[in-house]
Design a protein around this motif. Structure first.
Motif, PDB file in Angstrom:
ATOM      1  N   THR A  93       0.847  -1.187   0.000  1.00 33.48           N
ATOM      2  CA  THR A  93       0.000   0.000   0.000  1.00 33.48           C
ATOM      3  C   THR A  93       0.886   1.241   0.000  1.00 33.48           C
ATOM      4  O   THR A  93       2.111   1.135   0.053  1.00 33.48           O
ATOM      5  N   THR A  94       0.269   2.396  -0.007  1.00 34.22           N
ATOM      6  CA  THR A  94       1.042   3.644   0.050  1.00 34.22           C
ATOM      7  C   THR A  94       1.753   3.800   1.394  1.00 34.22           C
ATOM      8  O   THR A  94       2.709   4.559   1.493  1.00 34.22           O
ATOM      9  N   LYS A  95       1.310   3.050   2.422  1.00 32.85           N
ATOM     10  CA  LYS A  95       1.947   3.122   3.743  1.00 32.85           C
ATOM     11  C   LYS A  95       2.965   2.021   3.980  1.00 32.85           C
ATOM     12  O   LYS A  95       3.690   2.042   4.969  1.00 32.85           O
ATOM     13  N   GLY A  96       2.988   1.018   3.118  1.00 36.59           N
ATOM     14  CA  GLY A  96       3.921  -0.097   3.287  1.00 36.59           C
ATOM     15  C   GLY A  96       3.251  -1.417   2.977  1.00 36.59           C
ATOM     16  O   GLY A  96       2.118  -1.470   2.495  1.00 36.59           O
ATOM     17  N   ILE A 121      -8.827  -8.418   4.418  1.00 39.24           N
ATOM     18  CA  ILE A 121      -8.913  -6.950   4.380  1.00 39.24           C
ATOM     19  C   ILE A 121     -10.111  -6.442   3.576  1.00 39.24           C
ATOM     20  O   ILE A 121     -10.248  -5.236   3.371  1.00 39.24           O
ATOM     21  N   GLY A 122     -10.973  -7.356   3.115  1.00 43.05           N
ATOM     22  CA  GLY A 122     -12.199  -6.946   2.444  1.00 43.05           C
ATOM     23  C   GLY A 122     -12.010  -6.360   1.062  1.00 43.05           C
ATOM     24  O   GLY A 122     -12.872  -5.637   0.576  1.00 43.05           O
ATOM     25  N   LEU A 123     -10.909  -6.686   0.402  1.00 49.04           N
ATOM     26  CA  LEU A 123     -10.608  -6.129  -0.912  1.00 49.04           C
ATOM     27  C   LEU A 123     -10.758  -7.200  -1.985  1.00 49.04           C
ATOM     28  O   LEU A 123     -10.149  -8.268  -1.903  1.00 49.04           O
ATOM     29  N   HIS A 124     -11.585  -6.926  -2.989  1.00 50.20           N
ATOM     30  CA  HIS A 124     -11.750  -7.835  -4.126  1.00 50.20           C
ATOM     31  C   HIS A 124     -10.659  -7.517  -5.150  1.00 50.20           C
ATOM     32  O   HIS A 124     -10.521  -6.370  -5.569  1.00 50.20           O
ATOM     33  N   VAL A 125      -9.878  -8.530  -5.522  1.00 56.14           N
ATOM     34  CA  VAL A 125      -8.797  -8.320  -6.486  1.00 56.14           C
ATOM     35  C   VAL A 125      -8.875  -9.351  -7.599  1.00 56.14           C
ATOM     36  O   VAL A 125      -9.361 -10.463  -7.400  1.00 56.14           O
ATOM     37  N   ASP A 126      -8.412  -8.952  -8.774  1.00 61.26           N
ATOM     38  CA  ASP A 126      -8.333  -9.861  -9.913  1.00 61.26           C
ATOM     39  C   ASP A 126      -6.919 -10.014 -10.436  1.00 61.26           C
ATOM     40  O   ASP A 126      -6.643 -10.918 -11.214  1.00 61.26           O
ATOM     41  N   VAL A 127      -6.019  -9.105 -10.036  1.00 56.86           N
ATOM     42  CA  VAL A 127      -4.659  -9.113 -10.564  1.00 56.86           C
ATOM     43  C   VAL A 127      -3.676  -9.329  -9.424  1.00 56.86           C
ATOM     44  O   VAL A 127      -3.581  -8.510  -8.509  1.00 56.86           O
ATOM     45  N   ASP A 179      -4.607   3.657   0.452  1.00 54.56           N
ATOM     46  CA  ASP A 179      -4.869   3.406   1.868  1.00 54.56           C
ATOM     47  C   ASP A 179      -6.213   2.732   2.079  1.00 54.56           C
ATOM     48  O   ASP A 179      -7.212   3.084   1.461  1.00 54.56           O
ATOM     49  N   LEU A 180      -6.202   1.772   2.967  1.00 60.96           N
ATOM     50  CA  LEU A 180      -7.402   1.024   3.315  1.00 60.96           C
ATOM     51  C   LEU A 180      -7.659   1.187   4.802  1.00 60.96           C
ATOM     52  O   LEU A 180      -6.742   1.441   5.578  1.00 60.96           O
ATOM     53  N   GLU A 181      -8.884   1.002   5.181  1.00 66.13           N
ATOM     54  CA  GLU A 181      -9.183   0.901   6.604  1.00 66.13           C
ATOM     55  C   GLU A 181      -8.874  -0.535   6.997  1.00 66.13           C
ATOM     56  O   GLU A 181      -9.505  -1.481   6.500  1.00 66.13           O
ATOM     57  N   LEU A 182      -7.880  -0.699   7.858  1.00 72.49           N
ATOM     58  CA  LEU A 182      -7.377  -2.032   8.171  1.00 72.49           C
ATOM     59  C   LEU A 182      -7.952  -2.575   9.471  1.00 72.49           C
ATOM     60  O   LEU A 182      -8.163  -1.819  10.424  1.00 72.49           O
ATOM     61  N   PRO A 183      -8.154  -3.887   9.512  1.00 74.36           N
ATOM     62  CA  PRO A 183      -8.549  -4.500  10.787  1.00 74.36           C
ATOM     63  C   PRO A 183      -7.453  -4.264  11.831  1.00 74.36           C
ATOM     64  O   PRO A 183      -6.289  -4.018  11.490  1.00 74.36           O
ATOM     65  N   GLU A 184      -7.807  -4.401  13.083  1.00 70.23           N
ATOM     66  CA  GLU A 184      -6.895  -4.102  14.182  1.00 70.23           C
ATOM     67  C   GLU A 184      -5.624  -4.949  14.166  1.00 70.23           C
ATOM     68  O   GLU A 184      -4.558  -4.502  14.599  1.00 70.23           O
ATOM     69  N   ASN A 185      -5.714  -6.179  13.667  1.00 70.44           N
ATOM     70  CA  ASN A 185      -4.563  -7.084  13.696  1.00 70.44           C
ATOM     71  C   ASN A 185      -3.655  -6.964  12.468  1.00 70.44           C
ATOM     72  O   ASN A 185      -2.667  -7.695  12.351  1.00 70.44           O
TER      73      ASN A 185
END
Length: 144
Positions: A22-25, A61-67, A99-105
């Motif tokens: 991500t943009t944060k790492g 992380i709730g992200l749908h990806v195809d690539v 940036d994503l809203e990430l779970p606590e863990n």
């Protein structure tokens, strides 16, 4: 059903790990024992490693990806809680995620911060830093 085979005191696991940059790492999950590991998990019977990697990203992380890009295969031999493990892990890369809203863990580490963290298997740090154009293959045997 997960692709895990238990034979006495031996376990074979087929896994995927996804290096989500991500943009944060790069994203990691903090384990209960204090170390960090890449997002991922076991492949299910009848599921390709690619589909397992997509599923794990969605679940974690709730992200749908195809690539996704296959970047490495890691064979890892180790002992844990009385079992001798042989894990085969297909490592995928997912880049350019905003940036994503990430779970606590789940945490994001820059490449520099990552070097001081207890990441398992440790070869994941090398895979991230080398940014190879071809698929790498690592065999790690900490039992020897």
């Amino acid at each position: 059903m997960d692709l895990t085979l238990e034979l006495g005191q031996h376990k074979l696991n087929i896994r995927v790990a996804v290096l989500v940059r991500t943009t944060k790492g790069v994203l990691f999950e903090k384990g209960k024992d204090g170390y960090y590991f890449a997002l991922g998990g076991r492949v299910k019977i009848g599921e390709s490693s690619f589909d397992a990697a997509k599923r794990e990203v969605q679940e974690e992380i709730g992200l749908h990806v195809d690539v996704l890009k296959l970047v490495s295969i890691v064979e890892n031999f180790f002992t844990h809680k009385g079992f001798s493990f042989h894990e085969v892990c297909f490592v995928y890369l997912l880049e350019d995620i905003v940036d994503l809203e990430l779970p606590e863990n789940i945490v994001a580490f820059t490449d520099v911060d990552l070097q001081s963290k207890d990441v398992r298997p440790e070869v994941i740090k090398k895979i991230i830093n080398e940014k190879q154009e071809v698929v790498s293959h690592f065999i790690i045997n900490i039992n020897n």
